[in-house]
Design a protein around this motif. Structure first.
Motif, PDB file in Angstrom:
ATOM      1  N   GLU A   3       1.028  -1.108  -0.038  1.00 25.64           N
ATOM      2  CA  GLU A   3      -0.024   0.175  -0.040  1.00 25.64           C
ATOM      3  C   GLU A   3       0.812   1.339   0.092  1.00 25.64           C
ATOM      4  O   GLU A   3       0.632   2.127  -1.087  1.00 25.64           O
ATOM      5  CB  GLU A   3      -0.741   0.036   1.164  1.00 25.64           C
ATOM      6  N   GLU A   4       1.850   1.268   0.853  1.00 22.33           N
ATOM      7  CA  GLU A   4       2.766   2.411   0.905  1.00 22.33           C
ATOM      8  C   GLU A   4       3.997   2.082   1.622  1.00 22.33           C
ATOM      9  O   GLU A   4       3.888   1.014   2.349  1.00 22.33           O
ATOM     10  CB  GLU A   4       2.091   3.475   1.622  1.00 22.33           C
ATOM     11  N   ASP A   5       4.958   2.800   1.635  1.00 23.77           N
ATOM     12  CA  ASP A   5       6.200   2.453   2.137  1.00 23.77           C
ATOM     13  C   ASP A   5       5.801   2.628   3.792  1.00 23.77           C
ATOM     14  O   ASP A   5       5.282   3.606   4.275  1.00 23.77           O
ATOM     15  CB  ASP A   5       7.240   3.508   1.885  1.00 23.77           C
ATOM     16  N   PRO A   6       6.492   1.913   4.629  1.00 19.83           N
ATOM     17  CA  PRO A   6       6.396   1.972   6.141  1.00 19.83           C
ATOM     18  C   PRO A   6       6.956   3.298   6.275  1.00 19.83           C
ATOM     19  O   PRO A   6       7.961   4.177   5.867  1.00 19.83           O
ATOM     20  CB  PRO A   6       7.242   1.078   6.679  1.00 19.83           C
ATOM     21  N   THR A  62      17.600  -7.321   4.585  1.00 18.94           N
ATOM     22  CA  THR A  62      16.528  -6.219   4.978  1.00 18.94           C
ATOM     23  C   THR A  62      15.488  -7.012   5.628  1.00 18.94           C
ATOM     24  O   THR A  62      14.738  -7.896   5.309  1.00 18.94           O
ATOM     25  CB  THR A  62      15.937  -5.551   3.443  1.00 18.94           C
ATOM     26  N   LEU A  63      15.188  -6.376   6.932  1.00 21.39           N
ATOM     27  CA  LEU A  63      14.019  -6.818   7.633  1.00 21.39           C
ATOM     28  C   LEU A  63      12.812  -5.916   7.562  1.00 21.39           C
ATOM     29  O   LEU A  63      13.038  -4.833   7.488  1.00 21.39           O
ATOM     30  CB  LEU A  63      14.381  -6.999   9.258  1.00 21.39           C
ATOM     31  N   THR A  64      11.792  -6.371   7.557  1.00 22.30           N
ATOM     32  CA  THR A  64      10.281  -5.640   7.417  1.00 22.30           C
ATOM     33  C   THR A  64       9.359  -6.330   8.176  1.00 22.30           C
ATOM     34  O   THR A  64       9.202  -7.394   8.355  1.00 22.30           O
ATOM     35  CB  THR A  64      10.017  -5.717   5.818  1.00 22.30           C
ATOM     36  N   PHE A  65       8.593  -5.257   9.165  1.00 21.56           N
ATOM     37  CA  PHE A  65       7.689  -5.783   9.885  1.00 21.56           C
ATOM     38  C   PHE A  65       6.524  -5.637   9.176  1.00 21.56           C
ATOM     39  O   PHE A  65       6.141  -4.392   8.489  1.00 21.56           O
ATOM     40  CB  PHE A  65       7.648  -4.882  11.168  1.00 21.56           C
ATOM     41  N   TYR A  66       5.477  -6.566   9.653  1.00 24.16           N
ATOM     42  CA  TYR A  66       4.116  -6.307   8.759  1.00 24.16           C
ATOM     43  C   TYR A  66       3.032  -6.372   9.973  1.00 24.16           C
ATOM     44  O   TYR A  66       3.271  -7.125  10.885  1.00 24.16           O
ATOM     45  CB  TYR A  66       3.985  -7.458   7.952  1.00 24.16           C
ATOM     46  N   ARG A 125      10.711  -0.796   8.437  1.00 30.31           N
ATOM     47  CA  ARG A 125      11.575  -1.509   7.736  1.00 30.31           C
ATOM     48  C   ARG A 125      13.139  -0.964   8.152  1.00 30.31           C
ATOM     49  O   ARG A 125      13.319   0.193   8.238  1.00 30.31           O
ATOM     50  CB  ARG A 125      11.562  -1.395   6.229  1.00 30.31           C
ATOM     51  N   PHE A 126      13.998  -2.002   8.245  1.00 31.32           N
ATOM     52  CA  PHE A 126      15.396  -1.793   8.537  1.00 31.32           C
ATOM     53  C   PHE A 126      16.010  -1.546   7.113  1.00 31.32           C
ATOM     54  O   PHE A 126      15.564  -1.926   6.264  1.00 31.32           O
ATOM     55  CB  PHE A 126      16.264  -2.982   8.994  1.00 31.32           C
TER      56      PHE A 126
END
Length: 864
Positions: free
Chosen positions: A670-673, A738-742, A770-771
């Motif tokens: 949807e969009e960047d964090p 690259t770590l991303t939280f959802y 996101r890292f």
């Protein structure tokens, strides 16, 4: 009597229309993804209790369209119902093991709760007395007093997953309303429930304590274990002016009204799972033992008389009716996606006080004989070291624990079993009540490795599964003891009278002053019914039992899904038990075939007998709810020991797929964090020894932990769980990670292909943080990340690409390709090469992030 049920529905509908809020509009995010579930556990509800005459509303939940009758506009309009003839509880038949198995889907061997009173491992001891009522009304308060008696603690929260915990871990809301305050610790009400409530309803036991009417009922107070002083929590002696029964169980109407009051609040609109325990019927049966007992005359006692079972059953029925009608009236759209399940805990049998098994070594007819019981006999058994044999009475069964030198265990158990089967004990029981059969029916060894050749073992009882095992190692915890004593019909273990409790000195507690007891296998018969939407297109649509008429079962009307004379495949709902072949037909002398199907002499081990395969057990409800709500039991995948109750549902149900072979979640870009605040870098530990993996990434796992890396089950009480620990295998010399939280987004239906293969429903998730890419070296990598309170992720994603290196092994600072196409906060000081791979995993215990683990338990110095 059918007209009575319709009249009751009309009355309740009118009440709901007058007192309930206007029907709410369907809200986005109502918690029903794909279904909501309300699970109501009724203490002591047996199959014989749910009839058209005794419980008209429960009967209509199971038969909402029986004989074409319906109440337009009521909660039951447009619904279907289902009820079985011979459901079974777990063994032992106590409230604590029943609740633990109902919420976790595991037998006591998985839950670690074999009874209402037992010795088992805790955080502070490997051999700690745990009792359902410890610390509640009638028990001995205070550290010194406990140490002087049995030092019992409340039964601790389970070390395995529960429905409530999994709902919270996956980002949902679960509500807990307990009529019995003794279940608060076991269910994790304070830490897991949102909202939650149990008596006395103060700030320490409820999220909304303002309702002063929602508290314990003085009619339901248990008989104090210690006659003098033991009831002071605070001072709760009936003769004193400040008698306060608020810590006693609540009436069923108080519990259900508190539930509907809280669930109507806007803050609780997203509750998807509600667990409710109703205690009133069980209290009545414990004190009167038979549902047919007439109401007594008021004797003018200071404490009101408890309701008799017949009245308590009517109260339970009315309480559930009031709740359901108001719930449906408040938000019909949510009700139309909600499945209601009503399940009993266990049955009761009549055990008058004279039928307590005596100490055969005491003087017959003397005062000592009245005070001493079987536990005293075992504690001073000749030929065994005093006090190493600890017998715990559990109503119609007892458990014997050996607490002495390991080298003497085998001989001590042989001596104990011989004494329990001796003519001396039989003679003492005959002297007490010659009209009953032998007081000891059988004595079983618990540990198969310690069972002498030819002696009976608990392991032979295939559906008891009574011996708890450590969920990590599989080793016995000894919580089920060394010997299990099954009592004869009509007998009970425990002490009916006690000595005064004075100044912290050891007294003789009252351990069973009730005239109705449970505990043994003869009380495994429970009632179970389901009510839900009737349209097959609706998730959770319930099959209408009333539609299975003569064309299928040879009956004009099916009152209960029957036990058959032949084998039944419970997974094939389209082929019910053979026509004209019910084992227990509906006849005038046995309406519904209930007495036949639940004959007390045969309920102990028949849950898997031919013809019973489609009769549910307590453990079947958690796995069914897991399938209805798509709740993944990932930490302990083998704990769901039941089956999906497919015969009661129109659509095929399957639990979510768990493991590496499942379809990954669908990512919604949807969009960047949000870029701020920046996430702190993770602590990274790499283990390369013996490592053979050469790919990009595999075996991604994540869970919430404390600062020391301990998960919830091993974290200390009071510690805040503010970190996420991530583990994975990385196979390249150096990888850019690259770590991303959802978090969970709105849901979509899974494809037909996924449903046909039994895979999990597609989960839509959106990025929240996101890292920037960072470097990890080859090996099994453990990363621990401390998260700001702003972030509450439920999933984590890892994108991995190999870092480009020069011929000398140094990182390339130019050439190659960018390691990520995403915008970074800082310039990435290295370049990458080759393909990339992304993996997503659910964060275990996500609902516990940024929360503390309960209040500290009292310390214990006791050692085995």
């Amino acid at each position: 009597m059918a007209g009575i049920g319709i009249a009751l529905l009309c009355t309740l509908l009118a009440i709901a229309l007058r007192t309930g809020e206007a029907s709410g509009q369907q809200q986005s995010g109502d918690g029903c993804s794909p279904s909501c579930v309300i699970l109501i556990q009724v203490d002591g509800l047996e199959p014989k209790d749910v009839t058209e005459q005794t419980t008209p509303y429960l009967w209509r939940l199971a038969h909402p369209t029986a004989q074409g009758q319906n109440v337009p506009g009521s909660a039951l309009s447009g619904r279907s119902g289902w009820i079985w003839q011979a459901p079974r509880g777990v063994m032992s038949t106590g409230t604590a093991p029943a609740t633990a198995s109902l919420l976790s889907g595991g037998y006591p061997e998985k839950t670690g709760v074999p009874a209402d009173d037992f010795y088992g491992p805790t955080e502070n001891s490997s051999f700690q007395r745990q009792r359902l009522t410890a610390g509640n009304f009638g028990d001995v308060p205070g550290e010194e007093a406990r140490a002087a008696t049995d030092a019992a603690e409340p039964i601790a929260s389970l070390g395995i997953d529960t429905l409530i915990g999994v709902v919270r871990d996956t980002g949902g809301d679960a509500a807990i309303f307990l009529g019995d305050p003794g279940l608060a610790e076991l269910t994790g009400a304070k830490t897991e429930g949102n909202p939650y409530w149990f008596p006395p309803g103060t700030e320490g036991s409820a999220t909304h304590p303002g309702d002063n009417w929602a508290t314990g009922d003085p009619r339901l107070c248990p008989i104090p274990r210690y006659p003098d002083g033991g009831a002071r929590i605070p001072s709760q002696v009936p003769q004193e002016a400040n008698f306060n029964p608020s810590h006693c169980p609540a009436s069923d109407m108080a519990t259900t009204q508190k539930a509907i009051t809280d669930l109507k609040l806007a803050a609780n609109a997203t509750v998807g799972f509600t667990f409710m325990h109703l205690a009133e019927l069980g209290v009545a049966k414990r004190l009167a033992s038979d549902v047919d007992v007439d109401d007594p005359e008021d004797g003018g006692n200071t404490v009101p008389e408890p309701p008799q079972p017949a009245q308590a059953l009517a109260n339970t029925d009315a309480a559930i009716a009031s709740f359901a009608e108001q719930y449906a009236q408040h938000n019909r759209a949510k009700w139309d996606k909600t499945v209601v399940m009503v399940v009993g805990t266990h049955g009761y049998q009549r055990t008058p006080l004279i039928n307590r098994i005596p100490d055969p070594s005491a003087t017959p007819g003397g005062a000592a004989n009245e005070l001493n019981d079987l536990s005293d006999y075992m504690a001073k058994l000749p030929g065994v070291t005093p006090n190493v044999l600890k017998l715990v009475p559990q109503g119609t069964m007892a458990t014997l624990y050996y607490d002495g030198p390991p080298e003497d265990r085998a001989d001590a158990l042989v001596t104990a079993r011989a004494a329990l089967k001796s003519e001396e004990l039989k003679a003492a029981c005959r002297l007490r009540n010659p009209s009953l059969p032998d007081c000891i029916r059988e004595v079983y060894y618990v540990d198969p490795a310690q069972t002498p050749l030819g002696e009976p073992s608990v392991a032979e009882k295939k559906t008891w599964r009574l011996d708890p095992r450590d969920p990590k190692t599989g080793a016995r915890t000894n919580a089920a003891g060394d010997l299990v004593v099954e009592l004869g019909r009509g007998w009970a273990a425990g002490r009916a009278v006690g000595m005064s409790y004075q100044g912290g000195l050891t007294g003789q507690p009252v351990t069973n002053a009730n005239t109705g007891s449970s505990g043994g296998p003869q009380e495994r018969a429970v009632a179970a019914l389901i009510n839900g939407p009737s349209q097959e297109a609706t998730p959770g649509a319930v099959r209408n039992l009333d539609s299975l008429a003569s064309s299928q079962l040879g009956l004009t009307q099916i009152k209960y899904y029957p036990v058959s004379n032949g084998k039944v495949d419970p997974s094939n709902a389209d082929e019910p038990p053979p026509a004209n072949d019910p084992r227990c037909p509906d006849v005038q002398t046995d309406p519904g075939g209930l007495a036949c199907a639940n004959r007390w002499s045969e309920v102990g081990n028949d849950a898997n007998d031919p013809g019973h395969e489609a009769q549910p057990e307590t453990v079947d409800f958690a796995v069914t709810i897991s399938a209805l709500m798509q709740l993944p039991f990932e930490v302990h995948p083998d704990q769901l020991q039941g089956r999906v109750l497919q015969e009661a549902f129109l659509r095929p149900l399957a639990t979510p797929c768990v493991g590496e072979d499942c379809d990954p979640p669908e990512v919604v870009h949807e969009e960047d964090p949000p870029p701020e605040p920046p996430l702190p870098p993770p602590d990274v530990v790499v283990v390369e020894e013996g490592f053979k993996f050469r790919g990009l990434v595999q075996k991604l796992k994540a869970r919430v932990v404390d600062a020391r890396g301990r998960p919830y089950s091993r974290a200390a009480r009071g510690v805040r769980l503010s970190r996420v620990q991530v583990e994975a295998d990385f196979g390249k010399p150096e990888s850019a990670v690259t770590l991303t939280f959802y978090r969970k987004a709105s849901q979509v239906k899974s494809s037909r292909r996924s449903r046909s293969r039994g895979r999990r429903r597609a989960v839509r998730i959106k990025p929240i943080a996101r890292f920037d890419p960072f470097v990890v070296k080859r090996g099994h990598v453990t990363m621990k990340l401390k998260l700001p309170k702003l972030f509450k992720p439920t999933y984590i994603g890892v994108t991995v690409r190999e870092i480009a290196q020069t011929s000398s092994g140094k990182r390339r600072l130019s050439g190659g390709e960018p390691c990520t196409t995403l915008k970074t906060r800082k310039k990435v000081p290295f370049r990458c090469t080759g393909p990339s791979r992304g993996v997503i995993a659910r964060i275990v215990d996500a609902g516990r992030l940024h929360k503390r683990k309960g209040a500290p338990l009292r310390s214990r110095s006791r050692r085995r």
